[in-house]
Design an enzyme around this catalytic site. Structure first.
Site, short mmCIF file in Angstrom:
data_model
loop_
_atom_site.label_atom_id
_atom_site.label_comp_id
_atom_site.label_asym_id
_atom_site.label_seq_id
_atom_site.Cartn_x
_atom_site.Cartn_y
_atom_site.Cartn_z
N GLY A 154 1.24 1.15 -4.18
CA GLY A 154 2.02 0.15 -4.90
C GLY A 154 3.23 0.70 -5.62
O GLY A 154 4.07 -0.07 -6.11
N VAL B 203 0.80 -1.23 0.00
CA VAL B 203 0.00 0.00 0.00
C VAL B 203 0.84 1.28 0.00
O VAL B 203 0.27 2.37 -0.07
CB VAL B 203 -0.97 0.04 1.20
CG1 VAL B 203 -2.04 -1.02 1.05
CG2 VAL B 203 -0.22 -0.12 2.52
N TYR B 204 2.14 1.19 0.08
CA TYR B 204 2.96 2.39 0.06
C TYR B 204 2.84 3.06 -1.30
O TYR B 204 3.19 2.47 -2.34
CB TYR B 204 4.42 2.08 0.35
CG TYR B 204 4.72 1.63 1.77
CD1 TYR B 204 3.77 1.72 2.78
CD2 TYR B 204 5.97 1.12 2.12
CE1 TYR B 204 4.04 1.32 4.08
CE2 TYR B 204 6.26 0.72 3.41
CZ TYR B 204 5.29 0.81 4.38
OH TYR B 204 5.57 0.40 5.67
N ALA B 205 2.32 4.29 -1.31
CA ALA B 205 2.11 5.06 -2.54
C ALA B 205 1.30 4.24 -3.55
O ALA B 205 1.58 4.24 -4.75
CB ALA B 205 3.44 5.50 -3.15
#
Length: 319
Positions: free
Chosen positions: A56, A52-54
């Site tokens: 993907g 979920v960081y940015a």
């Protein structure tokens, strides 16, 4: 950089991990490349990201760097699943379908055929734990995952999961001089079950660097609408006293408050590798300098005292 065994596993990792939460957002691909090279050149191996960081993008950037810049075999690749990515039926959570969908997506974005460490990003009370952990076992048995861990589990959740599955070797949790509450239950549970700790926010969300001692720098996260609340949680009177103690220790040792705070976390019982994130390579270089720091016992004791949390019945940690 020194290497440590991750829990009761055969996996050895650097005693500092490179976090990538800012990649694809505050940190662009070029800067991410510079960070990764600096980290690996310093002997670092454990690189931590999440699906979920940015949205993907952090995984995509990291995958491109592993394909073109740093050999895949030089990195212990860790990512996470469970947090919600989309509104679809398999877009988040710890069900079998959601986890396998997340795993396939991470492998695709990273451009690899397996993960070295796959972590459950949070507890999902809507899904039977047996379903979640059987999916983790399936991922390991199929070769898509080598080792598995947890993130943001409280003490009873960690202990229950570890007692149910012998495949869990690590746990991430916030831990720093200004956030020591995991010492009540999470740390003793991890020690009992042979789980290695990977602390996130080891610099107290930036507060322990001393940058907020006299105000809020305009270019800091504390001044950003997106992160001001995140940082504000540790801008308390208690934290201010701790920061002053860290700064005094740094002056005495001829180093930075950042290095002192990071070295303290790194050498706590059960800690394997603090996860250090940075917006740019300059910030990361400051963290890497902590590798050379060995805190004298008197300074450790002073920092322990000024940051101590109160334990009541029945907590018995630390002894």
């Amino acid at each position: 950089m020194e290497k440590r065994q991750l829990g009761r596993s055969g996996l050895r990792v650097s005693r500092m991990a490179l976090g990538t939460m800012s990649w694809g957002g505050e940190t662009d691909a070029e800067e991410a490349a510079s960070q990764l090279v600096a980290f690996v050149d310093a002997g670092g191996t454990l690189v931590d990201t999440a699906d979920v960081y940015a949205d993907g993008e952090a995984e995509r950037i990291l995958g491109g760097l592993l394909a073109d810049l740093v050999p895949r075999d030089d990195v212990v690749l860790a990512t996470k699943a469970v947090a919600r990515r989309t509104d679809g039926p398999f877009g988040g959570g710890a069900s079998r379908g959601a986890l396998l969908s997340a795993l396939d997506g991470s492998l695709r974005r990273l451009g690899v055929d397996h993960l070295d460490l796959w972590q459950l990003h949070s507890w999902d009370q809507t899904v039977p734990l047996e379903e979640t952990l059987s999916t983790v076992e399936y991922a390991i048995n199929t070769g898509k995952v080598r080792y598995a861990g947890m993130s943001n589990y409280c003490g009873w959740q960690l202990a229950t999961a570890a007692a149910t599955s012998g495949s869990l070797v690590s746990a991430q949790a916030e831990y720093s001089l200004v956030e020591r509450r995991i010492e009540r239950e999470v740390m003793p549970a991890a020690a009992h079950h042979g789980i290695g700790l990977l602390p996130w926010a080891p610099l107290g969300r930036g507060v322990l660097t001393g940058k907020y001692r006299t105000g809020t720098p305009a270019d800091s996260r504390g001044a950003s609408p997106a992160y001001a609340g995140y940082v504000e949680q540790h801008r308390t009177e208690r934290a201010a006293r701790i920061v002053e103690a860290v700064s005094t220790a740094a002056d005495g040792l001829g180093t930075s408050p950042l290095a002192v705070a990071l070295a303290w976390v790194r050498d706590r019982p059960g800690v394997i590798a603090p996860v250090v994130g940075a917006r740019d390579t300059g910030q990361l270089t400051g963290s890497l300098a902590a590798e050379e720091i060995v805190l004298p016992s008197a300074i450790k004791a002073a920092l322990d005292d000024v940051s101590a949390v109160q334990f009541g019945y029945p907590e018995r940690w630390p002894k």
